[in-house]
Every structure is written in structure tokens, then in C-alpha cells.
Design a protein around this motif. Structure first.
Motif, PDB file in Angstrom:
ATOM      1  N   GLY A 113       0.814  -1.215   0.000  1.00 18.55           N
ATOM      2  CA  GLY A 113       0.000   0.000   0.000  1.00 18.55           C
ATOM      3  C   GLY A 113       0.841   1.256   0.000  1.00 18.55           C
ATOM      4  O   GLY A 113       0.501   2.251  -0.673  1.00 18.55           O
ATOM      5  N   ALA A 114       1.942   1.258   0.735  1.00 22.01           N
ATOM      6  CA  ALA A 114       2.813   2.428   0.749  1.00 22.01           C
ATOM      7  C   ALA A 114       3.422   2.675  -0.633  1.00 22.01           C
ATOM      8  O   ALA A 114       3.538   3.823  -1.090  1.00 22.01           O
ATOM      9  N   LEU A 115       3.793   1.597  -1.324  1.00 20.76           N
ATOM     10  CA  LEU A 115       4.326   1.748  -2.677  1.00 20.76           C
ATOM     11  C   LEU A 115       3.257   2.284  -3.630  1.00 20.76           C
ATOM     12  O   LEU A 115       3.520   3.185  -4.447  1.00 20.76           O
ATOM     13  N   ALA A 116       2.037   1.756  -3.538  1.00 20.83           N
ATOM     14  CA  ALA A 116       0.946   2.248  -4.386  1.00 20.83           C
ATOM     15  C   ALA A 116       0.632   3.707  -4.071  1.00 20.83           C
ATOM     16  O   ALA A 116       0.330   4.501  -4.978  1.00 20.83           O
ATOM     17  N   THR A 117       0.712   4.091  -2.806  1.00 13.77           N
ATOM     18  CA  THR A 117       0.476   5.493  -2.437  1.00 13.77           C
ATOM     19  C   THR A 117       1.543   6.398  -3.034  1.00 13.77           C
ATOM     20  O   THR A 117       1.249   7.516  -3.486  1.00 13.77           O
ATOM     21  N   ALA A 118       2.789   5.933  -3.063  1.00  8.81           N
ATOM     22  CA  ALA A 118       3.852   6.722  -3.682  1.00  8.81           C
ATOM     23  C   ALA A 118       3.572   6.963  -5.163  1.00  8.81           C
ATOM     24  O   ALA A 118       3.702   8.097  -5.673  1.00  8.81           O
ATOM     25  N   LEU A 119       3.170   5.913  -5.882  1.00 10.92           N
ATOM     26  CA  LEU A 119       2.914   6.039  -7.312  1.00 10.92           C
ATOM     27  C   LEU A 119       1.726   6.948  -7.599  1.00 10.92           C
ATOM     28  O   LEU A 119       1.790   7.824  -8.476  1.00 10.92           O
ATOM     29  N   THR A 120       0.628   6.765  -6.864  1.00  8.37           N
ATOM     30  CA  THR A 120      -0.562   7.583  -7.119  1.00  8.37           C
ATOM     31  C   THR A 120      -0.346   9.032  -6.698  1.00  8.37           C
ATOM     32  O   THR A 120      -0.925   9.946  -7.297  1.00  8.37           O
TER      33      THR A 120
ATOM     34  N   ALA B 175       2.615  20.359  -2.851  1.00 14.33           N
ATOM     35  CA  ALA B 175       1.995  19.679  -1.706  1.00 14.33           C
ATOM     36  C   ALA B 175       1.966  18.172  -1.898  1.00 14.33           C
ATOM     37  O   ALA B 175       1.746  17.425  -0.934  1.00 14.33           O
ATOM     38  N   PHE B 176       2.207  17.704  -3.141  1.00 14.92           N
ATOM     39  CA  PHE B 176       2.057  16.286  -3.434  1.00 14.92           C
ATOM     40  C   PHE B 176       3.364  15.587  -3.801  1.00 14.92           C
ATOM     41  O   PHE B 176       3.691  14.549  -3.214  1.00 14.92           O
ATOM     42  N   TRP B 177       4.108  16.144  -4.777  1.00 13.26           N
ATOM     43  CA  TRP B 177       5.223  15.342  -5.296  1.00 13.26           C
ATOM     44  C   TRP B 177       6.325  15.059  -4.283  1.00 13.26           C
ATOM     45  O   TRP B 177       6.930  13.988  -4.338  1.00 13.26           O
ATOM     46  N   PRO B 178       6.652  15.927  -3.294  1.00 11.19           N
ATOM     47  CA  PRO B 178       7.725  15.550  -2.358  1.00 11.19           C
ATOM     48  C   PRO B 178       7.356  14.351  -1.479  1.00 11.19           C
ATOM     49  O   PRO B 178       8.246  13.675  -0.952  1.00 11.19           O
ATOM     50  N   ALA B 179       6.057  14.073  -1.321  1.00  8.70           N
ATOM     51  CA  ALA B 179       5.637  12.955  -0.463  1.00  8.70           C
ATOM     52  C   ALA B 179       5.870  11.608  -1.123  1.00  8.70           C
ATOM     53  O   ALA B 179       6.001  10.591  -0.426  1.00  8.70           O
ATOM     54  N   ALA B 180       5.917  11.561  -2.461  1.00  9.42           N
ATOM     55  CA  ALA B 180       6.025  10.280  -3.156  1.00  9.42           C
ATOM     56  C   ALA B 180       7.283   9.498  -2.747  1.00  9.42           C
ATOM     57  O   ALA B 180       7.184   8.304  -2.422  1.00  9.42           O
ATOM     58  N   PRO B 181       8.482  10.099  -2.740  1.00  8.70           N
ATOM     59  CA  PRO B 181       9.658   9.316  -2.303  1.00  8.70           C
ATOM     60  C   PRO B 181       9.605   8.914  -0.834  1.00  8.70           C
ATOM     61  O   PRO B 181      10.167   7.875  -0.459  1.00  8.70           O
TER      62      PRO B 181
ATOM     63  N   ALA C 147       9.010   4.297   2.826  1.00  9.31           N
ATOM     64  CA  ALA C 147       8.227   3.611   3.857  1.00  9.31           C
ATOM     65  C   ALA C 147       7.892   2.185   3.437  1.00  9.31           C
ATOM     66  O   ALA C 147       7.880   1.272   4.270  1.00  9.31           O
ATOM     67  N   ALA C 148       7.631   1.967   2.149  1.00 10.76           N
ATOM     68  CA  ALA C 148       7.341   0.615   1.669  1.00 10.76           C
ATOM     69  C   ALA C 148       8.509  -0.321   1.943  1.00 10.76           C
ATOM     70  O   ALA C 148       8.327  -1.460   2.395  1.00 10.76           O
ATOM     71  N   VAL C 149       9.731   0.165   1.686  1.00 11.32           N
ATOM     72  CA  VAL C 149      10.920  -0.647   1.955  1.00 11.32           C
ATOM     73  C   VAL C 149      11.068  -0.900   3.452  1.00 11.32           C
ATOM     74  O   VAL C 149      11.363  -2.023   3.891  1.00 11.32           O
ATOM     75  N   ALA C 150      10.844   0.145   4.251  1.00 11.32           N
ATOM     76  CA  ALA C 150      10.987  -0.001   5.705  1.00 11.32           C
ATOM     77  C   ALA C 150       9.958  -0.966   6.279  1.00 11.32           C
ATOM     78  O   ALA C 150      10.276  -1.789   7.154  1.00 11.32           O
TER      79      ALA C 150
END
Length: 442
Positions: free
Chosen positions: A112-119, A197-203, A208-211
Motif C-alpha cells: 500500500g505504501a508503494l501504491a500510495t507513492a505512485l498515485t 503539496a504532493f510530489w515531495p511525499a512520493a519518495p 516507507a514501503a521498503v521499511a
């Protein structure tokens, strides 16, 4: 001795060779059995992401005006910046909470964290309002993998003596996301393009997905075998919980919790800016003042956690209603400072409600925690969607009056609906729930 040794050589050789292999080939066999990560480290990671992931919902409050100007739409259309996210967010809880019962908490959190990064990255690149709102809905659905699953993970993994404080810290993060998201969104609208407000959160979400994959424990201890085994069984369990007095009362009482939070801060931001002339720095201070109330949850849980989740939830509802009532009085008397102070009291009460109701469901539905948590979190964020839309249409005083009444009704629902404890059992194959009353879960 000789007979035993001969028997061992004849019948038990494979069993004796296995430890020797594991000790000699550590590179291949010791990796799965590496020392477990301390729960405090796992909790710190989950609390950090509790601040970061749901913040995407709340940053819509200050960013909505910029979206309105960028796409040339009215305020009601711009309000869907938050509503599109939160409706999909709420629906996602009904999918991912039960799914984590079947496949485990860690895969759902990491995926889910990876999908949240992509979206999130796709949302930042949207060329028009329609694409932007579609991205927000996808983003909300992906982000829904976090809250119910993280709450279930902490409920299951925290030592019993530390569970109330651990849940309180996690829910403090979920509530703190409301402050953090607004502060971040306010800074962006003041100093950068609104898409920042959005793009810096993606990485951050990708990391978080890796962690999650590396640090969280696999499996679902003592629960996967009892959890619902199919989508039909999950639906049957959810409907059975809705028909069970105790859980149903908690679900109904969850609706105004985050709805009040979102509506209160939308009203406060508009009132301070338009009526009292607060600039961006003043609004940041007002939002930061509410963060003081976030300290109440962990402190009260640490000191009075033994009183039980029902008492904690009721105290939270009454405290939150008191804060809203004071804000209404302060707004009527034109006292903006008192409104800000009342907001801190309201946040403190909300910080007690969420861990209290989660603990109640832990007692009321011990064999359907994932499904119960999913339905409860759906109710929380469905209320948040309605709260933002209502705040865009009602004036400050009517909105605050509605919030006071809704919070008091929620307190009444918990007080009367959970007076008799309902012990809920789930049958894995059928998804049916049977209940037998015992004493109150104070």
C-alpha cells in the motif's frame, strides 16, 4: 545407549542433520531467522507514517483555494480536493482491513505504501481538474492500506501492558496528520506552487514501503486462522457486526469524530482569515496550537489506561464536545484567541476517543479485529468526507452547533450501546457472528 544411537541413526538422521546444516550454511538459512526488530522500533516507524500518510487528506483544506484558482472552478467543486480522497479512503478500509486478515499485515502495509507513492506522483502531474480528482481518489484508495492495518498490527503485536499507550501513540499520529497536513499545505500555498503539496511525499512513501518490508514482523499472530476466509465471509462478518449492539454503537459513534475534526479546522481557518484578518503566519500558529492537545492522549493513557477503553472513549467525547461548545461561545463573543484555545481542548478529546473505541472493538469483536477495524475506520473517514463538504456550505456558528450535537449523540451511543459487553465470535468458513453478553468493558 548403542540401541538408541542405532535407532537415531536409522530413523532420525534427517532431523539431526538439519541443525548442522543451519549452523554451517548461515548465509542461506540464518537470514529468515535474523533477530526480530524491537517492537519500539516498529511502533516508531508506524507512528511516523501515521503522521505522513493521512496528511494527504488534510492538506486539502488550505490547498483547496489554490486548486480553485488553478482550474477556474467554484469553491464547492474545489472542496472535492479533499472529498474525493476521503470517500475512496473510506471505501478502501473495507477492502484492506479484511484483506490483511487473510494475507498478513506486512504485505498490505508495504504494498500500500508503494501504491500510495505512485498515485501521489501521478496526482501531482494531473493536467486538469478531472484527472486531478481521479488521482486523488486513487491516492485515497491506496492510502487506505495504512490506518486499519496499522491499528490491527499494533493491537496484535504490542505487549498487553503497553498496548493502550502504543495505540494512543499511533492514533496521536493519525490525528497529528490533521495538523501536519494543514501546516504543510499552508506553507506550500504561501511559498510554492500548489503541486508541491504532493510530489515531495512520493519518495517518502516509497521509502516507507521498503521499511515496512524490512522491519515489520510477518504473519498475523493468533488471528489468521480465525479470520474470515473469503470475500463473502468478510461481508457476512461485517453485516453481522453491524447487527450486534456493541460494535454497531461504536461504528455509529465513529461517524462524527474525524468529520468534526475536518469541519472544525475548515471553519476555524476561514473564520480567522476572513473575519479576523489572520495572515499565513497567524494561521500556522493557530494550527500549531491545536497540536498541544495531541499530547493528552498518550499522557492520559499512561496515567489512567487501567480505567478501560469505554471510560477513555466517553471521557474523550465529553472533552471534545466541551471544546466545540467553547469554540462556539468564543466565536459568538468574537474572541479568536479563545477559539484557538478551545481547538486544543477539542483535539485533546479526539485524541482520547480513537484509542478508546479501538480498544472497545478489541474487546467486543476479538475474533474479527481486522473486519471490525476496517468498518470502524470507514466510518471515521466517511465522516471526514461529509465534514469537509458540510463546512463548505454551512456558516461557522451553525456548523459548530451541529458538531456539538453530533459529538454528544455519539457519546450517548457509546454509553448506552456498550453497557453490556458483547463477546463476538467469528466462524472462519461461514463468516457468521454469535454473541453472548457479559459484563461491561469498562
Amino acid at each position: 545407549m548403542t540401541t538408541a544411537a542405532t535407532g537415531a541413526a536409522r530413523h532420525g538422521a534427517p532431523r539431526r542433520r538439519r541443525p548442522d546444516v543451519s549452523s554451517s550454511s548461515s548465509s542461506s538459512s540464518s537470514a529468515p531467522s535474523r533477530p526480530p526488530v524491537p517492537f519500539s522500533v516498529q511502533l516508531a516507524l508506524l507512528v511516523a507514517m501515521a503522521f505522513a500518510i493521512p496528511a494527504q487528506l488534510y492538506l486539502a483544506i488550505p490547498v483547496a483555494d489554490r486548486v480553485q484558482a488553478a482550474f477556474g472552478v467554484d469553491a464547492a467543486s474545489a472542496a472535492w480536493t479533499g472529498a474525493a480522497f476521503s470517500f475512496a479512503y473510506a471505501l478502501g478500509f473495507l477492502v484492506f482491513g479484511p484483506l490483511s486478515d487473510r494475507v498478513g499485515r506486512r504485505p498490505v502495509l508495504a504494498g500500500g505504501a508503494l501504491a500510495t507513492a505512485l498515485t501521489t506522483a501521478l496526482t501531482a502531474a494531473a493536467p486538469g481538474l478531472g484527472w486531478f480528482l481521479a488521482g486523488r481518489a486513487l491516492q485515497g484508495f491506496a492510502a487506505a492500506t495504512f490506518a486499519p492495518v496499522a491499528l490491527a498490527y499494533v493491537t496484535e503485536r504490542a505487549p498487553a501492558a503497553r498496548r493502550p499507550v502504543a495505540l494512543s501513540l499511533l492514533t496521536t499520529g493519525l490525528l497529528g496528520a490533521g495538523i501536519a497536513g494543514q501546516v504543510f499545505g499552508q506553507l506550500v500555498t504561501e511559498y510554492a506552487d500548489w503541486r508541491a503539496a504532493f510530489w515531495p511525499a512520493a519518495p517518502v512513501y516509497a521509502a516507507a514501503a521498503v521499511a515496512f518490508r524490512r522491519l515489520l514482523a510477518p504473519g498475523t499472530p493468533g488471528h489468521a486462522a480465525a479470520g474470515p476466509g473469503s470475500a463473502r465471509a468478510v461481508a457476512a462478518t461485517a453485516f453481522a457486526l453491524l447487527r450486534t449492539p456493541g460494535p454497531a454503537a461504536v461504528f455509529a459513534a465513529a461517524l462524527p469524530v474525524f468529520g468534526s475534526f475536518v469541519a472544525f479546522y475548515a471553519v476555524l481557518e476561514r473564520e480567522l482569515r476572513l473575519t479576523y484578518g489572520f495572515d499565513a503566519n497567524g494561521l500556522l500558529l493557530a494550527q500549531a496550537a491545536g497540536a498541544v492537545g495531541l499530547l493528552a492522549g498518550p499522557l492520559v493513557n499512561r496515567r489512567f489506561g487501567a480505567a478501560g477503553p469505554r471510560a477513555l472513549a466517553l471521557a474523550g467525547y465529553l472533552t471534545a464536545a466541551s471544546g466545540l461548545l467553547l469554540a462556539l461561545a468564543a466565536g459568538t463573543a468574537a474572541l479568536p484567541g479563545a477559539m484557538i484555545g478551545a481547538g486544543a481542548l477539542f483535539v485533546a478529546g479526539t485524541g482520547l476517543i480513537v484509542p478508546g473505541t479501538v480498544g472497545l472493538l478489541h474487546q467486543l469483536a476479538p475474533h474479527a479485529r481486522g473486519t471490525a477495524g476496517a468498518v470502524n475506520t470507514f466510518a471515521l473517514f466517511a465522516g471526514a468526507s461529509a465534514g469537509q463538504l458540510a463546512a463548505a456550505r454551512l456558516g461557522p456558528r451553525p456548523m459548530l452547533a451541529v458538531l456539538v450535537a453530533a459529538t454528544l449523540l455519539a457519546a450517548l451511543a457509546v454509553a448506552t450501546g456498550t453497557r453490556t459487553r458483547i463477546r463476538t465470535r467469528t466462524r472462519t468458513r461461514t463468516g457468521t457472528v454469535s454473541s453472548e453478553p457479559t459484563r461491561s468493558p469498562s
